[in-house]
Design a protein around this motif. Structure first.
Motif, mmCIF file in Angstrom:
data_model
loop_
_atom_site.group_PDB
_atom_site.id
_atom_site.type_symbol
_atom_site.label_atom_id
_atom_site.label_comp_id
_atom_site.label_asym_id
_atom_site.label_seq_id
_atom_site.Cartn_x
_atom_site.Cartn_y
_atom_site.Cartn_z
ATOM 1 N N ASP A 84 0.829 -1.203 0.000
ATOM 2 C CA ASP A 84 0.000 0.000 0.000
ATOM 3 C C ASP A 84 0.864 1.253 0.000
ATOM 4 O O ASP A 84 0.602 2.212 -0.736
ATOM 5 C CB ASP A 84 -0.910 0.006 1.233
ATOM 6 N N ARG A 85 1.905 1.247 0.833
ATOM 7 C CA ARG A 85 2.784 2.409 0.897
ATOM 8 C C ARG A 85 3.537 2.596 -0.422
ATOM 9 O O ARG A 85 3.706 3.727 -0.903
ATOM 10 C CB ARG A 85 3.762 2.246 2.069
ATOM 11 N N ALA A 86 3.985 1.489 -1.032
ATOM 12 C CA ALA A 86 4.715 1.574 -2.295
ATOM 13 C C ALA A 86 3.817 2.091 -3.410
ATOM 14 O O ALA A 86 4.256 2.887 -4.257
ATOM 15 C CB ALA A 86 5.284 0.205 -2.650
ATOM 16 N N ARG A 87 2.574 1.652 -3.440
ATOM 17 C CA ARG A 87 1.646 2.143 -4.474
ATOM 18 C C ARG A 87 1.426 3.642 -4.343
ATOM 19 O O ARG A 87 1.401 4.368 -5.337
ATOM 20 C CB ARG A 87 0.306 1.403 -4.371
ATOM 21 N N ARG A 88 1.265 4.098 -3.104
ATOM 22 C CA ARG A 88 1.030 5.532 -2.899
ATOM 23 C C ARG A 88 2.254 6.359 -3.314
ATOM 24 O O ARG A 88 2.117 7.443 -3.876
ATOM 25 C CB ARG A 88 0.683 5.809 -1.433
ATOM 26 N N ALA A 89 3.444 5.828 -3.031
ATOM 27 C CA ALA A 89 4.669 6.568 -3.344
ATOM 28 C C ALA A 89 4.996 6.535 -4.829
ATOM 29 O O ALA A 89 5.644 7.437 -5.347
ATOM 30 C CB ALA A 89 5.835 5.993 -2.538
ATOM 31 N N GLY A 90 4.544 5.494 -5.529
ATOM 32 C CA GLY A 90 4.918 5.308 -6.924
ATOM 33 C C GLY A 90 6.251 4.592 -7.026
ATOM 34 O O GLY A 90 7.067 4.633 -6.093
ATOM 35 N N ARG A 91 6.478 3.948 -8.156
ATOM 36 C CA ARG A 91 7.701 3.149 -8.291
ATOM 37 C C ARG A 91 8.916 4.046 -8.455
ATOM 38 O O ARG A 91 9.013 4.830 -9.389
ATOM 39 C CB ARG A 91 7.601 2.187 -9.485
ATOM 40 N N ARG A 92 9.864 3.891 -7.532
ATOM 41 C CA ARG A 92 11.137 4.611 -7.586
ATOM 42 C C ARG A 92 12.313 3.656 -7.710
ATOM 43 O O ARG A 92 13.451 4.092 -7.862
ATOM 44 C CB ARG A 92 11.310 5.451 -6.320
ATOM 45 N N ALA A 100 12.019 -15.262 -1.316
ATOM 46 C CA ALA A 100 11.096 -15.540 -2.406
ATOM 47 C C ALA A 100 9.628 -15.368 -2.019
ATOM 48 O O ALA A 100 8.850 -14.774 -2.775
ATOM 49 C CB ALA A 100 11.352 -16.947 -2.952
ATOM 50 N N HIS A 101 9.223 -15.895 -0.855
ATOM 51 C CA HIS A 101 7.795 -15.877 -0.545
ATOM 52 C C HIS A 101 7.244 -14.464 -0.357
ATOM 53 O O HIS A 101 6.275 -14.086 -1.038
ATOM 54 C CB HIS A 101 7.511 -16.744 0.688
ATOM 55 N N PRO A 102 7.802 -13.627 0.533
ATOM 56 C CA PRO A 102 7.252 -12.275 0.667
ATOM 57 C C PRO A 102 7.451 -11.419 -0.579
ATOM 58 O O PRO A 102 6.611 -10.555 -0.878
ATOM 59 C CB PRO A 102 7.996 -11.697 1.872
ATOM 60 N N THR A 103 8.540 -11.657 -1.313
ATOM 61 C CA THR A 103 8.760 -10.878 -2.540
ATOM 62 C C THR A 103 7.700 -11.226 -3.582
ATOM 63 O O THR A 103 7.192 -10.338 -4.287
ATOM 64 C CB THR A 103 10.171 -11.136 -3.086
ATOM 65 N N ALA A 104 7.353 -12.504 -3.689
ATOM 66 C CA ALA A 104 6.307 -12.918 -4.633
ATOM 67 C C ALA A 104 4.974 -12.294 -4.250
ATOM 68 O O ALA A 104 4.215 -11.818 -5.114
ATOM 69 C CB ALA A 104 6.202 -14.437 -4.665
ATOM 70 N N LEU A 109 0.809 -7.957 -5.464
ATOM 71 C CA LEU A 109 0.032 -6.782 -5.093
ATOM 72 C C LEU A 109 0.414 -5.544 -5.906
ATOM 73 O O LEU A 109 -0.429 -4.675 -6.152
ATOM 74 C CB LEU A 109 0.215 -6.494 -3.602
ATOM 75 N N LEU A 110 1.667 -5.455 -6.314
ATOM 76 C CA LEU A 110 2.139 -4.269 -7.031
ATOM 77 C C LEU A 110 2.040 -4.391 -8.556
ATOM 78 O O LEU A 110 1.999 -3.375 -9.246
ATOM 79 C CB LEU A 110 3.592 -3.969 -6.642
ATOM 80 N N GLU A 111 2.027 -5.615 -9.055
ATOM 81 C CA GLU A 111 2.071 -5.810 -10.508
ATOM 82 C C GLU A 111 0.949 -5.092 -11.254
ATOM 83 O O GLU A 111 1.200 -4.519 -12.327
ATOM 84 C CB GLU A 111 2.059 -7.302 -10.844
ATOM 85 N N PRO A 112 -0.292 -5.068 -10.760
ATOM 86 C CA PRO A 112 -1.340 -4.368 -11.518
ATOM 87 C C PRO A 112 -1.012 -2.901 -11.795
ATOM 88 O O PRO A 112 -1.383 -2.364 -12.836
ATOM 89 C CB PRO A 112 -2.575 -4.503 -10.619
ATOM 90 N N GLY A 113 -0.316 -2.254 -10.867
ATOM 91 C CA GLY A 113 0.022 -0.855 -11.063
ATOM 92 C C GLY A 113 1.421 -0.612 -11.577
ATOM 93 O O GLY A 113 1.674 0.379 -12.272
ATOM 94 N N TRP A 114 2.324 -1.519 -11.255
ATOM 95 C CA TRP A 114 3.733 -1.324 -11.601
ATOM 96 C C TRP A 114 4.177 -2.139 -12.810
ATOM 97 O O TRP A 114 5.235 -1.881 -13.359
ATOM 98 C CB TRP A 114 4.621 -1.706 -10.412
ATOM 99 N N PHE A 277 15.796 -16.617 -2.989
ATOM 100 C CA PHE A 277 15.433 -15.230 -3.226
ATOM 101 C C PHE A 277 14.586 -15.165 -4.489
ATOM 102 O O PHE A 277 14.451 -16.128 -5.239
ATOM 103 C CB PHE A 277 16.693 -14.367 -3.410
ATOM 104 N N MET A 278 14.030 -13.985 -4.707
ATOM 105 C CA MET A 278 13.298 -13.695 -5.938
ATOM 106 C C MET A 278 13.625 -12.268 -6.329
ATOM 107 O O MET A 278 13.800 -11.404 -5.464
ATOM 108 C CB MET A 278 11.796 -13.853 -5.715
ATOM 109 N N SER A 279 13.744 -12.028 -7.632
ATOM 110 C CA SER A 279 14.031 -10.687 -8.126
ATOM 111 C C SER A 279 13.033 -10.291 -9.213
ATOM 112 O O SER A 279 12.718 -11.098 -10.090
ATOM 113 C CB SER A 279 15.452 -10.586 -8.695
ATOM 114 N N VAL A 280 12.540 -9.065 -9.138
ATOM 115 C CA VAL A 280 11.706 -8.479 -10.164
ATOM 116 C C VAL A 280 12.484 -7.303 -10.726
ATOM 117 O O VAL A 280 12.807 -6.359 -9.994
ATOM 118 C CB VAL A 280 10.350 -8.007 -9.589
ATOM 119 N N LEU A 281 12.813 -7.358 -12.013
ATOM 120 C CA LEU A 281 13.662 -6.331 -12.631
ATOM 121 C C LEU A 281 12.833 -5.445 -13.533
ATOM 122 O O LEU A 281 12.035 -5.918 -14.347
ATOM 123 C CB LEU A 281 14.779 -7.015 -13.453
ATOM 124 N N PHE A 282 13.034 -4.121 -13.405
ATOM 125 C CA PHE A 282 12.279 -3.154 -14.221
ATOM 126 C C PHE A 282 13.175 -2.543 -15.293
ATOM 127 O O PHE A 282 14.388 -2.603 -15.212
ATOM 128 C CB PHE A 282 11.702 -2.051 -13.336
#
Length: 282
Positions: A84-92, A100-104, A109-114, A277-282
């Protein structure tokens, strides 16, 4: 002390509580713990904010929000609050990375917006060792990179990063931040390489994060023309010798699950898988 269940940006006065969370999982948290131990919780020095999740007045989870977004000891309630906090701040950030588990969950939760991400690496085995292998002779030619050798090691670092991440670290600012980071590791004595007769790097690795509990090896790379010649395992044994003698009692790394050659090398020199671990790269 907070009396409700909530999240907030931590302040320098929260340092001891944050360090206690980080110290509860010293291997998994080595990257963030190393930054906090040097910079504290001041956002300017830390290079980002540290978010805290409180349950019944007690700090139980963290999330580092800088160039990377990193959930730390985060349960599902904490992940939702951080999302929720990350969505409000926007992707920086340029990536989301962590256990892996909490990152997934955070990415769901963030993928729809990010989204979409440039690449998602869902499983990267986290490996550790606390000893130098007894059956592999450490490469005697692998040594610390000297400060006057920065120009010689830099092309290898750029090649490794581009091969590993899929984009050049020279993009954007022309590589100023990346070169500063490489220079920082060289200056700290945490960059290692083997050079050939012409002064070209044929093997390299760095100790990218270090605390008094654990260190994290990164940037392991063999020049393409030297691959398959048996340099990786002796080179890693040499880096391990330095890491365990001079830096921390435990060395860790994480590796892409599809990199079977690297995983074989790490197992051969004594690393054992302890998580992912898990990584999401932008």
């Amino acid at each position: 002390m907070l009396t409700q269940t909530t999240s907030r940006v931590l302040e320098p006065s929260d340092l001891d509580a944050a360090l206690a969370i980080l110290d509860s999982e010293p291997v998994a948290n080595a990257f963030v713990a190393a930054r906090v131990s040097i910079a504290g919780l001041d956002p300017w020095r830390l290079g980002g904010e540290m978010w805290g999740w409180y349950e019944h007045g007690m700090l139980t989870s963290l999330c580092y929000a800088g160039a990377n977004l990193v959930p730390i000891c985060a349960n599902e309630r904490a992940v939702r609050a951080f999302a929720d906090r990350a969505r409000r701040a926007g992707r920086r950030c340029s990536s989301i990375v962590g256990p892996a588990h909490p990152t997934a969950q955070l990415w769901r939760l963030l993928e729809p917006g990010w989204g979409p991400a440039r690449e998602v690496r869902t499983r990267q085995p986290l490996m550790v060792t606390d000893r130098v292998p007894g059956d592999i002779v450490a490469d005697p030619y692998v040594r610390r990179v000297r400060k006057d050798e920065l120009d010689r090691v830099m092309p290898a670092c750029v090649a490794m990063f581009t091969e590993e991440v899929g984009i050049s670290p020279l993009a954007g600012d022309g590589g100023l931040l990346y070169q500063a980071r490489v220079a920082e590791l060289v200056g700290a004595g945490r960059s290692f390489a083997r050079f050939d007769a012409d002064g070209k790097v044929v093997f390299k690795a760095e100790i990218g994060a270090a605390t008094d509990r654990a260190c994290q090896i990164q940037g392991v790379w063999v020049a393409p023309e030297y691959r398959g010649k048996g340099l990786a395992a002796p080179g890693m044994a040499a880096v391990l010798r330095y890491a365990l003698a001079d830096v921390a009692p435990v060395a860790s790394l994480y590796v892409n699950d599809f990199n079977t050659a690297a995983r074989r090398t790490y197992l051969r020199v004594g690393f054992q898988e302890v998580g992912a671990f898990m990584s999401v790269l932008f």
